[in-house]
Design an enzyme around this catalytic site. Structure first.
Site, PDB file in Angstrom:
ATOM      1  CE  LYS A 101      -3.512  -1.325   3.039  1.00 26.29           C
ATOM      2  NZ  LYS A 101      -4.908  -1.314   3.435  1.00 26.29           N
ATOM      3  CG  HIS A 117      -2.318   5.430   6.387  1.00 30.64           C
ATOM      4  ND1 HIS A 117      -1.495   6.031   5.465  1.00 30.64           N
ATOM      5  CD2 HIS A 117      -2.262   4.114   6.118  1.00 30.64           C
ATOM      6  CE1 HIS A 117      -0.975   5.104   4.663  1.00 30.64           C
ATOM      7  NE2 HIS A 117      -1.430   3.934   5.045  1.00 30.64           N
ATOM      8  CD  GLU A 157       0.210  -3.095   6.375  1.00 27.67           C
ATOM      9  OE1 GLU A 157       0.198  -2.559   5.260  1.00 27.67           O
ATOM     10  OE2 GLU A 157       0.467  -4.307   6.542  1.00 27.67           O
TER      11      GLU A 157
HETATM   12  P1  NAD Z   1      -3.463 -10.715   8.524  1.00 27.15           P
HETATM   13  O1  NAD Z   1      -2.945 -10.033   9.744  1.00 27.15           O
HETATM   14  O2  NAD Z   1      -4.872 -11.195   8.523  1.00 27.15           O
HETATM   15  O3  NAD Z   1      -2.537 -11.972   8.166  1.00 27.15           O
HETATM   16  C1  NAD Z   1      -1.152 -11.874   8.050  1.00 27.15           C
HETATM   17  C2  NAD Z   1      -0.578 -13.273   7.856  1.00 27.15           C
HETATM   18  O4  NAD Z   1       0.842 -13.154   7.662  1.00 27.15           O
HETATM   19  C3  NAD Z   1      -0.772 -14.214   9.042  1.00 27.15           C
HETATM   20  O5  NAD Z   1      -1.097 -15.508   8.572  1.00 27.15           O
HETATM   21  C4  NAD Z   1       0.615 -14.251   9.716  1.00 27.15           C
HETATM   22  O6  NAD Z   1       0.857 -15.472  10.389  1.00 27.15           O
HETATM   23  C5  NAD Z   1       1.492 -14.105   8.499  1.00 27.15           C
HETATM   24  N1  NAD Z   1       2.838 -13.609   8.839  1.00 27.15           N
HETATM   25  C6  NAD Z   1       3.165 -12.542   9.605  1.00 27.15           C
HETATM   26  N2  NAD Z   1       4.502 -12.432   9.702  1.00 27.15           N
HETATM   27  C7  NAD Z   1       5.021 -13.465   8.981  1.00 27.15           C
HETATM   28  C8  NAD Z   1       6.342 -13.923   8.719  1.00 27.15           C
HETATM   29  N3  NAD Z   1       7.402 -13.277   9.196  1.00 27.15           N
HETATM   30  N4  NAD Z   1       6.499 -15.029   7.958  1.00 27.15           N
HETATM   31  C9  NAD Z   1       5.443 -15.692   7.454  1.00 27.15           C
HETATM   32  N5  NAD Z   1       4.163 -15.306   7.664  1.00 27.15           N
HETATM   33  C10 NAD Z   1       3.968 -14.219   8.423  1.00 27.15           C
HETATM   34  O7  NAD Z   1      -3.167  -9.742   7.279  1.00 27.15           O
HETATM   35  P2  NAD Z   1      -4.213  -9.192   6.188  1.00 27.15           P
HETATM   36  O8  NAD Z   1      -5.191  -8.299   6.889  1.00 27.15           O
HETATM   37  O9  NAD Z   1      -4.684 -10.334   5.380  1.00 27.15           O
HETATM   38  O10 NAD Z   1      -3.296  -8.208   5.289  1.00 27.15           O
HETATM   39  C11 NAD Z   1      -2.212  -8.636   4.496  1.00 27.15           C
HETATM   40  C12 NAD Z   1      -1.635  -7.438   3.730  1.00 27.15           C
HETATM   41  O11 NAD Z   1      -2.507  -7.039   2.680  1.00 27.15           O
HETATM   42  C13 NAD Z   1      -1.407  -6.185   4.577  1.00 27.15           C
HETATM   43  O12 NAD Z   1      -0.107  -5.690   4.358  1.00 27.15           O
HETATM   44  C14 NAD Z   1      -2.425  -5.210   4.062  1.00 27.15           C
HETATM   45  O13 NAD Z   1      -2.038  -3.862   4.157  1.00 27.15           O
HETATM   46  C15 NAD Z   1      -2.535  -5.622   2.618  1.00 27.15           C
HETATM   47  N6  NAD Z   1      -3.793  -5.128   2.009  1.00 27.15           N
HETATM   48  C16 NAD Z   1      -3.729  -4.496   0.800  1.00 27.15           C
HETATM   49  C17 NAD Z   1      -4.885  -3.995   0.219  1.00 27.15           C
HETATM   50  C18 NAD Z   1      -4.833  -3.313  -1.114  1.00 27.15           C
HETATM   51  O14 NAD Z   1      -5.889  -2.969  -1.653  1.00 27.15           O
HETATM   52  N7  NAD Z   1      -3.671  -3.081  -1.726  1.00 27.15           N
HETATM   53  C19 NAD Z   1      -6.110  -4.134   0.864  1.00 27.15           C
HETATM   54  C20 NAD Z   1      -6.162  -4.811   2.070  1.00 27.15           C
HETATM   55  C21 NAD Z   1      -4.983  -5.306   2.635  1.00 27.15           C
END
Ligand code: NAD
Length: 334
Positions: free
Chosen positions: A127, A201, A197
């Site tokens: 993002k 902001h 995240e």
């Molecule tokens: P979440 O917190 O639900 O899940 C994160 C996962 O990553 C968990 O399974 C955790 O165990 C794993 N993880 C954390 N550290 C790790 C490591 N060192 N090694 C391996 N696995 C690890 O996360 P989420 O809410 O699904 O979000 C994921 C990402 O997607 C975020 O960075 C978020 O900002 C991004 N996102 C982007 C958009 C977009 O439109 N571009 C929209 C929503 C979310």
């Protein structure tokens, strides 16, 4: 359901098995052209060259907090990303559904792939502008490593940035690109990284303070705001992506929105407005709105796999290096 898989489906891995990672697995399940063969979380990974069982993977993660506990296919590890890429290389492409906490995390993961000798396609849903800038520095390393990396391939950045790049074509000059998103989720715990995240902001917060917050502190903050996070003028990579695509200066791109963490109904319709001047001198605005029934997960993971498929086509033609969602057209995964 019996799925008709293509003769050689693309073998996909998902790094991060939280909210988006699990939604990604659900989206892939009925697809014939792609098979989920690997998944990693903070405590382990699972790999099955013929495909992971969706329900077992999700129930194992939800009951025991790691896919590393999967019978037969799981491995527990505190270094799951590195272990997965070094031990099991028969993965064509990975969707990186990982938290970018700290803000350097995704670039560090990219370096791990570069150093491992693995070749294939990486897609992220990053993002922040500053996070994409770190990846730009890896351009030639990715190219030499044989990796095709597509960044900013979620909803915003991603789907909406790409829509802006298409909409811009009607104009001789782009005056503004305004992205406004509405996200509704039933509870914040389903998307912990996304919400942390977003908090980063808010006024008086940054990536480090949001990362350091305990789950209880996040819940207390959301109690104070009735579960609502309202954001404006966010540092969002849509700006650098549209600038790199030659569409407009990044200063003309703005992103803001509202997240309701207690209601799956969107608080407002997600849209992008692209204003410009046509060759005849008329000022006009194109608006592209997402359907209110589409979830954040659908609008992030769908495009991510569309870009993954496009990345595979590039990679097979020997085209490697870093691309953004604003310069490549996603392909539809069947
Ligand atoms: P979440 O917190 O639900 O899940 C994160 C996962 O990553 C968990 O399974 C955790 O165990 C794993 N993880 C954390 N550290 C790790 C490591 N060192 N090694 C391996 N696995 C690890 O996360 P989420 O809410 O699904 O979000 C994921 C990402 O997607 C975020 O960075 C978020 O900002 C991004 N996102 C982007 C958009 C977009 O439109 N571009 C929209 C929503 C979310």
């Amino acid at each position: 359901m019996i799925i008709d898989k293509a003769a050689n489906p693309i073998k996909v891995g998902v790094m991060g098995f939280g909210g988006l990672g699990q939604a990604a697995a659900r989206i892939l399940d009925p697809k014939g052209e792609m098979t989920l063969v690997a998944a990693a979380d903070q405590k382990g990974y699972a790999y099955n060259p013929t495909g992971l069982n969706l329900n077992t993977a999700i129930s194992t993660y939800n009951n025991r907090y790691s896919v590393g506990y999967l019978d037969e296919w799981g491995t527990l590890s505190n270094n799951s990303i590195e272990d997965l890429i070094t031990h099991n290389r028969a993965v064509d492409g990975y969707f990186l559904a990982l938290p970018n906490l700290p803000n350097t995390f995704m670039a560090d993961v990219a370096r791990k792939f570069i150093n491992s000798g693995w070749q294939g396609v990486l897609v992220d849903a990053l993002k922040r502008t500053s996070a994409v800038e770190q990846l730009l520095e890896l351009q030639s390393d990715l190219q030499q490593a044989g990796i095709t990396y597509l960044t900013g391939c979620g909803a915003t950045p991603g789907l909406l940035t790409a829509a802006a790049a298409v909409a811009a074509q009607s104009y001789a000059e782009i005056h503004s690109v305004k992205i406004t998103f509405g996200v509704g989720i039933a509870n914040w715990e389903a998307y912990r990284a996304t919400i942390r995240e977003d908090i980063a902001h808010m006024p008086e917060y940054d990536v480090e303070t949001a990362r350091a917050m305990s789950d209880r502190e996040v819940a207390q903050l959301l109690d104070k705001t009735d579960g609502i996070i309202s954001l404006e003028n966010m540092e969002h990579a849509d700006d650098i992506m549209l600038e790199l695509a030659g569409i407009c200066d990044r200063s003309r791109v703005t992103v803001g929105g509202v997240v309701d963490t207690r209601n799956p109904k969107k608080p407002l319709s997600t849209n992008v407005k692209v204003t410009g001047r046509t060759f005849e001198g008329k000022i006009s605005t194109h608006t592209f709105s997402l359907g209110d029934e589409t979830s954040m997960a659908a609008n992030v993971c769908g495009p991510a796999f569309g870009y993954l498929k496009a990345g595979i086509a590039l990679n097979r033609r020997g085209i490697t290096g870093l691309f953004t969602a604003a310069e490549i057209m996603p392909q539809f995964v069947r």
